[in-house]
Each structure stands twice: as structure tokens, then as C-alpha cells.
Motif scaffolding. Structure first.
Motif, PDB file in Angstrom:
ATOM      1  N   ASP A   3       0.833  -1.208   0.000  1.00 42.69           N
ATOM      2  CA  ASP A   3       0.000   0.000   0.000  1.00 42.69           C
ATOM      3  C   ASP A   3       0.866   1.256   0.000  1.00 42.69           C
ATOM      4  O   ASP A   3       0.628   2.189  -0.760  1.00 42.69           O
ATOM      5  CB  ASP A   3      -0.926  -0.020   1.215  1.00 42.69           C
ATOM      6  CG  ASP A   3      -1.847   1.183   1.260  1.00 42.69           C
ATOM      7  OD1 ASP A   3      -2.290   1.645   0.193  1.00 42.69           O
ATOM      8  OD2 ASP A   3      -2.139   1.663   2.369  1.00 42.69           O
ATOM      9  N   GLN A  13      -0.278   2.687  -8.893  1.00 44.27           N
ATOM     10  CA  GLN A  13      -1.668   2.812  -8.465  1.00 44.27           C
ATOM     11  C   GLN A  13      -2.585   2.976  -9.676  1.00 44.27           C
ATOM     12  O   GLN A  13      -3.665   2.387  -9.725  1.00 44.27           O
ATOM     13  CB  GLN A  13      -1.803   3.992  -7.501  1.00 44.27           C
ATOM     14  CG  GLN A  13      -3.032   3.931  -6.642  1.00 44.27           C
ATOM     15  CD  GLN A  13      -2.966   4.973  -5.549  1.00 44.27           C
ATOM     16  OE1 GLN A  13      -2.681   6.141  -5.827  1.00 44.27           O
ATOM     17  NE2 GLN A  13      -3.238   4.561  -4.330  1.00 44.27           N
ATOM     18  N   MET A  25      -7.700  -4.791  -4.386  1.00 46.01           N
ATOM     19  CA  MET A  25      -6.574  -4.056  -3.815  1.00 46.01           C
ATOM     20  C   MET A  25      -6.705  -2.557  -3.996  1.00 46.01           C
ATOM     21  O   MET A  25      -5.720  -1.868  -4.259  1.00 46.01           O
ATOM     22  CB  MET A  25      -5.271  -4.550  -4.450  1.00 46.01           C
ATOM     23  CG  MET A  25      -5.030  -5.994  -4.156  1.00 46.01           C
ATOM     24  SD  MET A  25      -3.621  -6.805  -4.949  1.00 46.01           S
ATOM     25  CE  MET A  25      -2.606  -5.582  -5.590  1.00 46.01           C
ATOM     26  N   LYS A  29      -9.367  -0.290   0.495  1.00 43.56           N
ATOM     27  CA  LYS A  29      -9.406  -1.651   1.043  1.00 43.56           C
ATOM     28  C   LYS A  29      -8.093  -1.994   1.726  1.00 43.56           C
ATOM     29  O   LYS A  29      -8.084  -2.587   2.808  1.00 43.56           O
ATOM     30  CB  LYS A  29      -9.706  -2.669  -0.055  1.00 43.56           C
ATOM     31  CG  LYS A  29     -11.150  -2.717  -0.429  1.00 43.56           C
ATOM     32  CD  LYS A  29     -11.429  -3.808  -1.417  1.00 43.56           C
ATOM     33  CE  LYS A  29     -12.917  -3.783  -1.736  1.00 43.56           C
ATOM     34  NZ  LYS A  29     -13.282  -4.648  -2.814  1.00 43.56           N
ATOM     35  N   LEU A  30      -6.994  -1.631   1.104  1.00 48.02           N
ATOM     36  CA  LEU A  30      -5.698  -1.933   1.713  1.00 48.02           C
ATOM     37  C   LEU A  30      -5.515  -1.203   3.037  1.00 48.02           C
ATOM     38  O   LEU A  30      -5.036  -1.779   4.011  1.00 48.02           O
ATOM     39  CB  LEU A  30      -4.569  -1.573   0.744  1.00 48.02           C
ATOM     40  CG  LEU A  30      -4.409  -2.477  -0.469  1.00 48.02           C
ATOM     41  CD1 LEU A  30      -3.343  -1.924  -1.395  1.00 48.02           C
ATOM     42  CD2 LEU A  30      -4.078  -3.893  -0.046  1.00 48.02           C
ATOM     43  N   GLN A  31      -5.911   0.054   3.090  1.00 42.98           N
ATOM     44  CA  GLN A  31      -5.765   0.810   4.331  1.00 42.98           C
ATOM     45  C   GLN A  31      -6.674   0.243   5.425  1.00 42.98           C
ATOM     46  O   GLN A  31      -6.258   0.091   6.570  1.00 42.98           O
ATOM     47  CB  GLN A  31      -6.065   2.284   4.087  1.00 42.98           C
ATOM     48  CG  GLN A  31      -5.675   3.147   5.264  1.00 42.98           C
ATOM     49  CD  GLN A  31      -5.751   4.623   4.935  1.00 42.98           C
ATOM     50  OE1 GLN A  31      -6.583   5.042   4.146  1.00 42.98           O
ATOM     51  NE2 GLN A  31      -4.895   5.393   5.552  1.00 42.98           N
ATOM     52  N   GLU A  34      -5.170  -2.898   6.735  1.00 46.31           N
ATOM     53  CA  GLU A  34      -4.080  -2.596   7.675  1.00 46.31           C
ATOM     54  C   GLU A  34      -4.648  -2.337   9.071  1.00 46.31           C
ATOM     55  O   GLU A  34      -4.139  -2.848  10.068  1.00 46.31           O
ATOM     56  CB  GLU A  34      -3.292  -1.374   7.209  1.00 46.31           C
ATOM     57  CG  GLU A  34      -2.476  -1.588   5.968  1.00 46.31           C
ATOM     58  CD  GLU A  34      -1.978  -0.277   5.368  1.00 46.31           C
ATOM     59  OE1 GLU A  34      -1.846   0.720   6.109  1.00 46.31           O
ATOM     60  OE2 GLU A  34      -1.733  -0.246   4.155  1.00 46.31           O
TER      61      GLU A  34
END
Length: 196
Positions: A3, A13, A25, A29-31, A34
Motif C-alpha cells: 500500500d 496505483q 486491492m 481496502k488496503l488501508q 491494515e
């Protein structure tokens, strides 16, 4: 890491956004993943950290007590604070998780994660593990305070100030790199005072 790297290199990106990978991804969604993984890690390690005394303690009063006095303080803290708090939070947390499960709650963000009830379930699981750790420690305290004399040396009482923490590395008395006596007298050294 992925990310962070994709945020720093915009072309990556942009490439992800133009492929089917974006559904899995997206930066949102990635954040959120995390955050969820961090919360799950904390909640699952909470009980273990308590059993090995790896959590933060502020022992202003307790450290001056004898081992038995510290055991009494720990026993009181478990019975009066820890167990009641966990039980109340679990009671209200059940409703919290159940509502998320029933409504199939997802992220407020349009491209965020679905199934938010999964991470909310970790609240109950983590608190259950912490409750079991508290009960385990409570039983050790009871045996230490009221049990037979011959059992006391066998009990792991690592929450006592005088106990050695098993999770920390042992430093030998002959270890010259950690000799406090060598460091004494160097506090006035200008190189050390400047941080150099």
C-alpha cells in the motif's frame, strides 16, 4: 508495504486501477485491511501479553511492596477491575457483533471492505482470551497466597517486581558491554551530553 509503495509511485496505483485487481486491492481496502490486521493482532496478543507480564505497568506504589503484597494488589486488581470490566465489555460487545452480523455490515467507504462483522468478532475473541489470562493469573495468585508452602516456588509469578521476565534476554554479570559501573562518571562527558 504494498500500500505504501503504490501510494508513493502513482503509476503503479494507476495501473492497478485499470485492472481487475482494483476490486481486491483498492487503496481504501488496503488501508482498512491494515487497520483490521493491527486491531486483530493487538486483541489476540492482549491475553498472552498479560500472562507473561509484557504489558505496560506503572508500578508507583506496588513496586515498594513485598512479593506477597504485590500478589495481593494483583489479586485485587483482577477481581475488582479486570474481570468485571471484561465481562461488561463482552456483554455489550455481543450486541455490537450480533448487529454487525445480522446486517452484514460493511465499510462506510464505497470501495472499502465488506464483512465488518469479522473484525468486530475479534473484539469478543480478544476479550475472551484476556479473560482466560486473567483467570489463569488469578488462580496462580490464589495458590501463591493461600496454597501449600511446597507449591509456591513452582508457581510462575512473573508479574512480581522481583521476578525475572522470561521474555527478556538474560544479561550476564560479566557482560562488559552492559557494565553500569563503567558508564558511571561519564555523564559529564560533553560527547555523551550532546548525544554524540
Amino acid at each position: 508495504m504494498f500500500d505504501v509503495i503504490t501510494r508513493k509511485f502513482q503509476f503503479m496505483q494507476q495501473w492497478i486501477m485499470s485492472t481487475p485487481l482494483y476490486d481486491f486491492m483498492s487503496p481504501t481496502k488496503l488501508q482498512e485491511l491494515e487497520w483490521h490486521l493491527h486491531a486483530a493482532l493487538f486483541l489476540l496478543a492482549l491475553g498472552y501479553a498479560y500472562t507473561v507480564n509484557a504489558q505496560v505497568r506503572v508500578d508507583l506504589m506496588r513496586e515498594k511492596l513485598s512479593d506477597r503484597g504485590q500478589a495481593w494488589v494483583e489479586l485485587g486488581g483482577i477481581c475488582l477491575l479486570m474481570i468485571p470490566y471484561i465481562v461488561v465489555v463482552m456483554y455489550y460487545g455481543w450486541t455490537f457483533v450480533h448487529q454487525a452480523w445480522e446486517s452484514n455490515e460493511s465499510s462506510d467507504a464505497m470501495t472499502g471492505l465488506s464483512h465488518r462483522w469479522v473484525i468486530k468478532s475479534f473484539v469478543l475473541l480478544g476479550l475472551l482470551l484476556a479473560l482466560m489470562a486473567g483467570i489463569s493469573t488469578l488462580l496462580r495468585q490464589l495458590v501463591y497466597l493461600f496454597g501449600p508452602e511446597e507449591l509456591r516456588p513452582e508457581i510462575k509469578m512473573n508479574m512480581l517486581t522481583s521476578a525475572e521476565a522470561e521474555h527478556l534476554p538474560k544479561i550476564a554479570d560479566t557482560d562488559e558491554d552492559n557494565d553500569i559501573a563503567k558508564l558511571e562518571g561519564h555523564y559529564d562527558d560533553p560527547e555523551i551530553a550532546r548525544g554524540g
